[in-house]
Design a protein around this motif. Structure first.
Motif, PDB file in Angstrom:
ATOM      1  N   VAL A   1      43.110  -8.608  -6.440  1.00 41.02           N
ATOM      2  CA  VAL A   1      42.720  -9.134  -7.755  1.00 41.02           C
ATOM      3  C   VAL A   1      43.657 -10.260  -8.178  1.00 41.02           C
ATOM      4  CG1 VAL A   1      42.440  -8.574 -10.195  1.00 41.02           C
ATOM      5  CG2 VAL A   1      41.603  -7.004  -8.453  1.00 41.02           C
ATOM      6  N   ALA A   2      44.971 -10.078  -7.954  1.00 45.78           N
ATOM      7  CA  ALA A   2      45.936 -11.128  -8.301  1.00 45.78           C
ATOM      8  C   ALA A   2      45.611 -12.408  -7.536  1.00 45.78           C
ATOM      9  CB  ALA A   2      47.362 -10.669  -7.990  1.00 45.78           C
ATOM     10  N   THR A   3      45.306 -12.257  -6.247  1.00 47.65           N
ATOM     11  CA  THR A   3      44.992 -13.433  -5.430  1.00 47.65           C
ATOM     12  C   THR A   3      43.694 -14.090  -5.892  1.00 47.65           C
ATOM     13  OG1 THR A   3      46.052 -12.311  -3.591  1.00 47.65           O
ATOM     14  CG2 THR A   3      44.758 -14.253  -3.068  1.00 47.65           C
ATOM     15  N   LEU A   4      42.681 -13.261  -6.225  1.00 51.01           N
ATOM     16  CA  LEU A   4      41.409 -13.808  -6.705  1.00 51.01           C
ATOM     17  C   LEU A   4      41.635 -14.661  -7.946  1.00 51.01           C
ATOM     18  CD1 LEU A   4      38.260 -13.951  -6.868  1.00 51.01           C
ATOM     19  CD2 LEU A   4      38.362 -11.910  -8.269  1.00 51.01           C
ATOM     20  N   PHE A   5      42.464 -14.156  -8.878  1.00 49.99           N
ATOM     21  CA  PHE A   5      42.726 -14.904 -10.109  1.00 49.99           C
ATOM     22  C   PHE A   5      43.341 -16.266  -9.795  1.00 49.99           C
ATOM     23  CE2 PHE A   5      45.853 -16.185 -13.321  1.00 49.99           C
ATOM     24  CZ  PHE A   5      45.015 -16.381 -14.399  1.00 49.99           C
ATOM     25  N   VAL A   6      44.395 -16.267  -8.956  1.00 51.96           N
ATOM     26  CA  VAL A   6      45.068 -17.531  -8.636  1.00 51.96           C
ATOM     27  C   VAL A   6      44.108 -18.474  -7.911  1.00 51.96           C
ATOM     28  CG1 VAL A   6      46.974 -18.596  -7.389  1.00 51.96           C
ATOM     29  CG2 VAL A   6      47.316 -16.427  -8.543  1.00 51.96           C
ATOM     30  N   LEU A   7      43.338 -17.920  -6.977  1.00 51.35           N
ATOM     31  CA  LEU A   7      42.391 -18.736  -6.202  1.00 51.35           C
ATOM     32  C   LEU A   7      41.350 -19.356  -7.120  1.00 51.35           C
ATOM     33  CD1 LEU A   7      41.218 -19.621  -3.475  1.00 51.35           C
ATOM     34  CD2 LEU A   7      40.108 -17.420  -3.303  1.00 51.35           C
ATOM     35  N   LEU A   8      40.794 -18.553  -8.028  1.00 47.98           N
ATOM     36  CA  LEU A   8      39.758 -19.038  -8.936  1.00 47.98           C
ATOM     37  C   LEU A   8      40.303 -20.146  -9.830  1.00 47.98           C
ATOM     38  CD1 LEU A   8      36.888 -18.591 -10.028  1.00 47.98           C
ATOM     39  CD2 LEU A   8      37.831 -16.928 -11.613  1.00 47.98           C
ATOM     40  N   MET A   9      41.472 -19.891 -10.457  1.00 45.27           N
ATOM     41  CA  MET A   9      42.030 -20.875 -11.372  1.00 45.27           C
ATOM     42  C   MET A   9      42.408 -22.159 -10.639  1.00 45.27           C
ATOM     43  SD  MET A   9      41.586 -19.332 -14.071  1.00 45.27           S
ATOM     44  CE  MET A   9      42.268 -20.393 -15.300  1.00 45.27           C
ATOM     45  N   SER A  10      42.997 -22.020  -9.433  1.00 45.35           N
ATOM     46  CA  SER A  10      43.418 -23.234  -8.736  1.00 45.35           C
ATOM     47  C   SER A  10      42.195 -24.021  -8.266  1.00 45.35           C
ATOM     48  CB  SER A  10      44.359 -22.916  -7.581  1.00 45.35           C
ATOM     49  OG  SER A  10      43.646 -22.542  -6.449  1.00 45.35           O
ATOM     50  N   ASN A  11      41.137 -23.314  -7.837  1.00 41.87           N
ATOM     51  CA  ASN A  11      39.918 -24.024  -7.438  1.00 41.87           C
ATOM     52  C   ASN A  11      39.318 -24.776  -8.629  1.00 41.87           C
ATOM     53  OD1 ASN A  11      39.658 -23.697  -4.720  1.00 41.87           O
ATOM     54  ND2 ASN A  11      37.758 -22.544  -4.800  1.00 41.87           N
ATOM     55  N   ILE A  12      39.331 -24.141  -9.817  1.00 41.54           N
ATOM     56  CA  ILE A  12      38.776 -24.789 -11.008  1.00 41.54           C
ATOM     57  C   ILE A  12      39.568 -26.054 -11.342  1.00 41.54           C
ATOM     58  CG2 ILE A  12      38.504 -24.563 -13.521  1.00 41.54           C
ATOM     59  CD1 ILE A  12      37.806 -21.621 -13.068  1.00 41.54           C
ATOM     60  N   VAL A  13      40.908 -25.901 -11.406  1.00 37.22           N
ATOM     61  CA  VAL A  13      41.728 -27.048 -11.799  1.00 37.22           C
ATOM     62  C   VAL A  13      41.643 -28.171 -10.763  1.00 37.22           C
ATOM     63  CG1 VAL A  13      44.072 -27.823 -12.274  1.00 37.22           C
ATOM     64  CG2 VAL A  13      43.279 -25.657 -13.188  1.00 37.22           C
ATOM     65  N   VAL A  14      41.743 -27.795  -9.481  1.00 38.02           N
ATOM     66  CA  VAL A  14      41.695 -28.820  -8.430  1.00 38.02           C
ATOM     67  C   VAL A  14      40.363 -29.555  -8.476  1.00 38.02           C
ATOM     68  CG1 VAL A  14      41.580 -29.166  -5.940  1.00 38.02           C
ATOM     69  CG2 VAL A  14      43.367 -27.749  -6.904  1.00 38.02           C
ATOM     70  N   SER A  15      39.287 -28.800  -8.657  1.00 41.36           N
ATOM     71  CA  SER A  15      37.972 -29.425  -8.683  1.00 41.36           C
ATOM     72  C   SER A  15      37.821 -30.359  -9.888  1.00 41.36           C
ATOM     73  CB  SER A  15      36.922 -28.320  -8.691  1.00 41.36           C
ATOM     74  OG  SER A  15      35.671 -28.845  -8.959  1.00 41.36           O
ATOM     75  N   LEU A  16      38.426 -29.977 -11.023  1.00 41.46           N
ATOM     76  CA  LEU A  16      38.315 -30.808 -12.233  1.00 41.46           C
ATOM     77  C   LEU A  16      39.111 -32.103 -12.127  1.00 41.46           C
ATOM     78  CD1 LEU A  16      38.477 -28.217 -15.148  1.00 41.46           C
ATOM     79  CD2 LEU A  16      36.543 -29.642 -14.499  1.00 41.46           C
TER      80      LEU A  16
END
Lengths: 202, 191
Positions: A46-61
């Motif tokens: 779950v911790a990894t999912l959170f970091v992965l999701l947030m970093s994918n969002i920011v990087v994509s933006l």
């Protein structure tokens, strides 16, 4: 972005065809290091999912703002910021899990899965696809860690999610909660995973 | 005596790869030949020692006095990434033969969790000093070298073995690593 991605395929690939642990062998350190019980595996996932999701969002933006020469350090800073957030939140609210995962929480920064998705997916695709990609990969990672953790816990301590199903003095395969058990359990699980995915998808 | 205990504990008892699961990526990734694994070990020894010194000093003299301990993860990974780049540039200029031997492995090291892991563990040592942190880093990189070189030697032999279809590739390597880890478990209780 003109190309259309089938979001269902995009989501499912992380779970089965490109499963980060069983197929791609990404993020092996936490996979082997924290899975001595199902709960630890789930928590790490779950911790990894959170970091992965947030970093994918920011990087994509902000992908168009980052000069391509410094993109890797930029990604690392983005990831490290979210890891620091996770570290502080866990320490404050779930100290038990924080103790158990220990050194592997700051090490989420160098989990190749997260940097790999930022570099190969989020920096090339739109926001929505990146979110779906992160969810698929993250859930694939959670499943792998929880299954591995559960296998080791069942064999090693005769319990699942801390619920014991054998008597207190029963002999269990303690080997499986010790370090060698991680390698051995993962070896046989990946044989099984390959077998099942080949049977279902060809 | 204290230092000898740190060295033996880091190399054998708490082997960084086989007991603590740090640096599994290079352990599985660049261990198909003994020669490449020796090169990787050299690069890890080099970077891990310098990175630990740099991050120890940074933590002790900048982060703690300023009360910025929570920025540990971000600063350490940046220091390591910058350091790897710098080492690469300096080596290229100063010692071309060494660069030739270690060059290809250096970029891979940034994402080697063993380097960041040891840097973080080193600042958490009991009554730590810079010397202790350095010895800890060197001992851990020797432990890494020992594990990866032994593993690579076994993998070279496996090329010739008759392995069941389903076990080929990753599973058999993991199994070998498991047996190796089991052997290292025998050192438990040594210190």
């Amino acid at each position: 972005m003109t190309k259309n991605i089938d979001q269902k395929q995009n989501f499912l690939k992380g779970i089965i065809k490109e499963n980060p642990v069983f197929i791609m062998l990404l993020g092996m350190c936490p996979t082997l290091g924290v899975t001595s019980s199902a709960f630890n595996g789930l928590g790490m996932g779950v911790a990894t999912l959170f970091v992965l999701l947030m970093s994918n969002i920011v990087v994509s933006l902000i992908k168009t703002q980052i000069p391509s020469k410094v993109r890797i350090p930029a990604f690392i800073i983005i990831i490290a910021s979210f890891v620091t957030i996770v570290e502080m939140v866990l320490e404050a609210f779930i100290p038990f899990l924080y103790e158990q995962l220990g050194i592997f929480i700051p090490l989420i920064v160098v989990n190749c899965l997260i940097l790999g998705r930022a570099e190969s997916f989020a920096s090339k695709n739109n926001l929505w696809s990146s979110i779906v990609d992160a969810l698929g990969m993250g859930i694939g990672f959670i499943i792998a860690l929880t299954v591995l953790g559960a296998t080791r816990e069942i064999l090693g301590s005769g319990s699942i999610f801390e619920m014991k199903f054998v008597s207190e003095d029963a002999n269990t395969f303690i080997l499986f909660i010790l370090p060698p058990g991680a390698f051995i359990a993962l070896a046989y699980l990946s044989v099984l995973f390959n077998k099942i995915s080949i049977k279902t998808f060809s | 005596m204290e230092y000898i205990i740190i060295i033996i504990a880091a190399i054998f008892v708490n082997n960084i790869v086989l007991a603590q699961f740090l640096g599994i990526c290079p352990f599985l990734g660049v261990s198909s030949k003994v020669s490449t694994s020796v090169g990787m070990s050299g690069a890890v020894l080099f970077v891990m020692t310098i990175a630990t010194i740099a991050s120890y000093l940074l933590h002790q003299y900048i982060l703690i006095p300023l009360g910025l301990d929570y920025l540990r993860t971000i600063t350490f990974i940046l220091v390591i990434a910058a350091l790897v780049q710098m080492v690469e540039i300096i080596l290229k200029k100063v010692s071309p033969p060494l660069y030739k031997a270690l060059g290809v492995f250096l970029p891979l090291i940034t994402t080697n969790c063993a380097v960041l892991g040891v840097a973080i563990l080193a600042i958490g040592l009991e009554d730590g000093s810079l010397l202790k942190a350095v010895i800890f880093a060197i001992a851990n990189s020797i432990g890494f070298a020992l594990a990866i070189i032994v593993f690579a030697s076994i993998r070279e032999q496996l090329e010739l073995a008759n392995i069941p279809e389903g076990m080929k590739g990753v599973p058999i390597n993991l199994l070998v690593a498991g047996l190796l880890s089991l052997a290292f478990l025998g050192f438990t209780g040594l210190v």
